[in-house]
Structures are given as C-alpha cells and as structure tokens.
Design a protein around this motif. Structure first.
Motif: not given
Ligand code: XMP
Length: 329
Positions: A103, A162, A206, A208-210, A214-215, A250, A284, A321, A325-327
């Motif tokens: 990240r 981010h 949505p 994520p920025g990274p 991160i997948r 998502q 989320f 979650k 987490t989602i990711e």
């Molecule tokens: P998690 O994994 O925390 O994700 O349950 C919740 C929401 O946030 C997004 N996400 C990110 N978006 N930079 C972003 O812009 C990040 O580093 C990041 N990490 C998680 C994720 O896709 C979900 O919508």
C-alpha cells in the motif's frame, strides 16, 4: 431530475467563480464514479482548462486503462492525459509481500508520478499566451469522506490516506476544490446520470487504490497480475450475465500464493488457486458473503480453470466481515 439540474448549474457557476477565466485545474481520475463525476462537472465548468490525469499503475483490472480512457475522452469529452507508470510501480513492488508495504509503495509512487505529470503540464503552459496558472487540485471527496476525516484525523485531513497528496498541495501551491463534498454516494450517482455518464460506470463496484496488488497474496509480478486479471474478468462477466452485479456490493478474484495438485489428461498439474469473493454490504464496515446459486458458481469455476493458465483450482470465500475483511490483504 430538477434538483440535480439546479445543483449542476449552481456548482458550475461556483467553480467558474472560484477558478476565474484563465486559471487551470488538475485532478486524478481512476474510472470510479466519484472521480469521474467530479471530472465531468469540472470539464463542463471550465472545459480544457481542467486536466484529468489517469495513472496506469500496472495493477488495475484487465484493459482498465484503455476502457477508462475511451469513456473519458470519447464519450465524456474530458481533457485527459494517461501516464503509463506500470514499469515503475511493478519494479518497486518486486520482492514485496507485506500488504501494508504494498500500500505504501503504491501510494507514494502514485504521488510521485502524479506530481511529475502535474509539473510537466505546468511547464508546458508556462509560455502559452493567455494561459493561466495551475491553481487548483480537484478531488472527488464525498460527504462521508469529510465526516470520516473530521472524526478520525482532524478537519485538515480531508484527503484519504491512499490519495495523500498533501505534499503536492504544498509544493505546487495548489488549493483543493471538492465539488462533491456535500453529497452522498446515491446523490453522486444521480448527478452522474443527469450528466450523461453510463449506468455501467455509475454502478461500478468500488475498487481499492492499491488495486489487485492487494488481491495477489505474496509477491506481485507481471505473470501473477495476468492470472488474476484473467480470472477476475471472467468472474465479473458472468456475474453481469447472471444479472447479479447490482445485487452484489463488491466482487473480485484473488490469487493465493500456494500451489495445489490437479490432473489434466495423463498429467499431474501443480498450479495456483483462485479465491472468489463477493459481498453484500451497505457501509463496507460489515459485510455478508453473497449466496450465489450453485450452478452459477459451477459455471464460473469451470470457465476460470479451463481458460486461465496457471490456475487449476477455484475456491469461494464464505467469510463475513467481521472478522474477515472484504479484501484478502
Ligand atoms: P476491507 O478489506 O477493509 O475493505 O474490509 C473495506 C473497503 O475498503 C476497500 N479498501 C481499500 N480502498 N485503499 C482503498 O482505496 C486501500 O488500501 C483499501 N483497502 C481496502 C475495499 O475494497 C472495500 O471496499
């Protein structure tokens, strides 16, 4: 929609008054609904004095850059520069497995690339007769982002971590301009619709920025990126075909850093595992895993295993979650 039309008129007027008749504005776009709606509004207000910048970080969805470029330039007529920095991003990600390090690398590299491009544009216009100065940075900040940053980080930190462009604001002496900062997501979607943005973009999940860095659990390499891009493309395609895209909040494919044994004809294979994720959520912060009909999962799985080289097994993530987490990273 009358109230949206009047919001657009008022906002355009306000942008014109703020920016004045000559000065210029820059802003990053991602292909997401917020940055696209903000960019469209800005472009309606000041035309080509708004410069949108799309950074290809090498960890976007398959053909994402090309698709976003096409929509923004051909369809929405936004003045866009695409910067292909994928080599730079992937170079710095080599050997990195820690999610937070990924990240940071992506965030910092993004700022560097964006800043360099902004400075290049500024130079380009320095000697152009009648061209104004670069004075503003557009951000697609929504009301919930404003609230979040006030309660967690203090009122000056309205920029999400981010997209931390604080250095950019200082170095180039830019002021923030945030035309969506009083709106909720559903209002931004309605606004985008009225301005002629396609439903497909308006209702995008949505991202994520990274990105898919991160997948991809473990090290991010070009070949790993390719595997997950291909699987993800099939997955999203089939979700849309089944009419489930809007029901799911998502969805994405992740690539696990393990190899599993498989069999193909007379041979054993030893390849990686794709994990599919799909969740339903409103905020989320909590999320339920999505209950796919089995026949759809079956079809998606067999397509991915047949069509994506490097993967011989597909699993579906049935974790909610919290605590998951989602990711995956
Ligand atoms: P998690 O994994 O925390 O994700 O349950 C919740 C929401 O946030 C997004 N996400 C990110 N978006 N930079 C972003 O812009 C990040 O580093 C990041 N990490 C998680 C994720 O896709 C979900 O919508």
């Amino acid at each position: 929609n009358w109230s949206m039309k009047s919001f657009i008129e008022t906002e355009i007027e306000r942008i014109r008054n703020t920016v004045g008749p000559h000065d210029q504005v820059i802003g990053a776009v991602s292909g997401g609904v917020d940055s696209t709606v903000a960019a469209k509004l800005m472009s309606e207000a000041i035309g080509d004095r708004f410069h949108a910048i799309l950074v290809d970080n090498g960890v976007m969805r398959m053909d994402e850059c090309k698709n976003v470029e096409k929509i923004l330039t051909q369809h929405l007529k936004i003045n866009l520069t695409v910067v292909d920095a994928s080599e730079q991003f992937l170079g710095r990600l080599a050997g990195v497995t820690d999610p937070e390090k990924k990240r940071k690398i992506i965030g910092n590299t993004f700022i560097e690339v964006f800043e360099a491009e902004a400075e290049r544009l500024e130079k380009k216009f320095e000697n152009v007769a009648g061209a104004g100065k670069f004075k503003y940075l557009l951000q697609g900040t929504l009301y919930p982002d404003v609230i979040e940053s006030i309660s967690f980080k203090g009122p000056s930190a309205t920029i999400k971590t981010h997209h931390n462009v604080g250095g950019l604001l200082e170095n180039m002496k830019l002021d923030l301009i945030e035309p969506l900062r009083e709106l909720f997501k559903d209002e931004v979607r309605a606004l985008g619709s009225v301005m002629g943005i396609d439903d497909e973009l308006i209702w995008r999940h949505p991202f994520p920025g990274p990105g898919i860095a991160i997948r991809i659990l473990g090290e991010v390499t070009r070949s790993q990126v390719e595997i997950v891009q291909r699987a993800d493309k099939i997955y999203i395609e089939e979700i849309k075909k089944a009419g489930l895209y809007r029901k799911i909040s998502q969805a994405y494919a992740a690539l696990l850093p393990v190899r599993a044994v498989g069999v193909m004809g007379d041979n054993r294979t030893y390849e990686q595992v794709i994990a599919l994720r799909a969740v339903e959520t409103t905020d989320f912060m909590t999320a339920d895993w999505f209950e796919f009909p089995y026949d759809i999962l079956k079809h998606i799985s067999s397509r991915i295993i047949n069509e994506v080289p490097g993967c011989n097994r597909v699993v579906y993530d049935v974790s909610s979650k919290p605590p998951a987490t989602i990711e995956w990273e």
